[in-house]
Design an enzyme around this catalytic site. Structure first.
Site, short mmCIF file in Angstrom:
data_model
loop_
_atom_site.label_atom_id
_atom_site.label_comp_id
_atom_site.label_asym_id
_atom_site.label_seq_id
_atom_site.Cartn_x
_atom_site.Cartn_y
_atom_site.Cartn_z
N LYS A 285 1.25 8.93 7.23
CA LYS A 285 1.72 7.75 7.70
C LYS A 285 2.17 7.91 9.04
O LYS A 285 1.86 7.34 10.28
CB LYS A 285 3.09 7.52 7.25
CG LYS A 285 3.24 6.55 6.02
CD LYS A 285 4.16 5.70 5.49
CE LYS A 285 3.98 5.04 4.66
NZ LYS A 285 4.95 4.59 3.66
N LYS B 259 -6.89 6.48 -1.89
CA LYS B 259 -6.09 5.03 -3.42
C LYS B 259 -6.52 3.71 -2.12
O LYS B 259 -6.00 3.01 -1.34
CB LYS B 259 -4.80 5.48 -2.67
CG LYS B 259 -3.76 5.65 -1.86
CD LYS B 259 -2.20 5.70 -2.26
CE LYS B 259 -1.30 5.41 -1.37
NZ LYS B 259 0.04 5.03 -1.60
N LYS C 107 -1.55 -1.42 -0.93
CA LYS C 107 -0.87 -2.44 -0.27
C LYS C 107 -1.18 -3.26 1.17
O LYS C 107 -1.45 -4.27 1.70
CB LYS C 107 0.06 -3.14 -1.17
CG LYS C 107 0.60 -2.25 -0.79
CD LYS C 107 2.71 -2.85 -1.74
CE LYS C 107 3.56 -1.66 -2.18
NZ LYS C 107 4.08 -1.20 -0.82
#
Ligand code: TYM
Length: 330
Positions: A112, A195, A198
């Site tokens: 992140k 992966k 969302k």
């Protein structure tokens, strides 16, 4: 005594097939046998920039998505994290017990902070401690999550160890991860090496559980598949196809071997058409129920409020025990 289950999802983007298959599909089954708490991690969402209006709307939308996916507010406690201030309170105590070296190892923090270079804030770093507080407040036995959360769960267990060493046993329960046998890591449709997420900027990479039939068909038919023609489940050499087969298998209840037999001699395209149909059939009633729920925000507010009150009553007990154990005057 029923075992306690707790899990949640961060309020970003819209829930995807990955969230459904890796987590909520399991939550639904667990609600029949266990004492379950499911929540919306809206405080976790603040670790990346959020437009306040979007976050507010999305919180209602996520709550409605949980219900539309079949989570029952009578059988479970369903609540919003920020409406239960005990989460941030316990989080502080745990923050003071967690060595920075342990946080430095978190792969999600590394990923992140590479993605959000302009906003590498302290919350992004301490995020897994808040997650540990979420779990430990409710004395959860099992935490159903996808594979990507395993490391955070391990850190949570380490934190229980740090707490016990200093303040003794019996105050916080050691939780265990519950990771489904298949579907624990659903991959992106266009790039099966990463992966399904969302918060992906490219919509083609995921199917949102509230996508309409047209969008679903387009995304599944356009999914990247591998060279060759044989329909064979092999994540090493055929990651794209295998990902589609995993989705197909979880949603249809057929094993991947059964699918291989069914599609012997057929083309990838056949499987995609049928899979799109399975996904559309699975999500159509979800979408309908979702649209219905979103028409009545007052009803959603009431459900949130009652869920959060029930959650607070439970979490307060643990927090008071922790405060006493660490020497705070009550
Ligand atoms: P989040 O919101 O990223 O995801 C919610 C759940 O969905 C799972 N998941 C997947 N499973 C399979 N394949 C995928 N592609 C996929 N993407 C997501 C996740 O593993 C997760 O179970 N930090 C958590 C939210 C959280 C939480 C908690 C979870 C906060 N506190 C306490 C459990 C207990 C998160 O961001 O999940």
């Amino acid at each position: 005594m029923k075992k306690t289950i707790l899990s949640g999802s961060t309020v970003t983007g819209d829930l995807t097939l990955g969230n459904y298959i890796g987590a909520i599909h399991n939550w639904k089954q667990l609600q029949e046998k266990y004492d379950c708490l499911y929540f919306l991690a809206d405080l976790h969402a603040l670790t990346v920039f959020q437009d306040p209006k979007v976050l507010r709307d999305r919180t209602y939308s996520f709550f409605a998505q949980y219900l539309a996916l079949g989570l029952d507010p009578q059988k479970n406690i369903i609540f919003v994290q920020s409406q239960v201030p005990e989460h941030t309170e316990l989080s502080w105590v745990l923050t003071c017990l967690t060595p920075m070296g342990y946080l430095n190892r978190m792969t999600q923090f590394k990923e992140k902070s590479e993605k959000h270079v302009k906003n590498i804030n302290a919350g992004l770093y301490t995020y897994p401690i808040l997650m540990a507080a979420d779990i430990l407040l409710y004395q959860a036995d099992l935490v159903p999550v996808g594979e990507d959360q395993r490391q955070h769960l391990e850190l949570c267990r380490d934190i229980v160890g740090f707490f016990e060493n200093r303040y003794g046993e019996g105050i916080l329960k050691m939780p265990e991860a519950y990771i489904g046998k298949s579907g624990a890591r659903i991959m992106s449709l266009q790039d099966p090496e990463k992966k399904m997420s969302k918060s992906d900027e490219n919509e083609k990479n995921f199917v949102s559980i509230i996508d309409d039939a047209k969008k679903i068909e387009k995304k599944i038919k356009g999914a990247a598949t591998d060279s060759g023609t044989e329909i064979k489940y092999d994540p090493e050499t055929k990651p794209g196809l295998s990902n589609l087969m995993t989705i197909y298998s979880v949603l249809s209840g057929k094993t991947t071997e059964e699918l291989e037999k069914e599609y012997e001699g057929k083309m990838y395209g056949h499987l995609k058409v049928d899979l799109a149909d399975v996904v559309v059939q699975t999500l159509r009633p979800v979408r309908e129920k979702y649209d219905d729920l979103m028409k009545n925000k007052d009803h959603l507010d009431q459900l949130m409020k009652s869920g959060s009150e029930r959650a607070r009553a439970r979490s307060r007990v643990t927090l008071e025990n922790v405060y006493k154990a660490v020497g705070l005057v009550r």
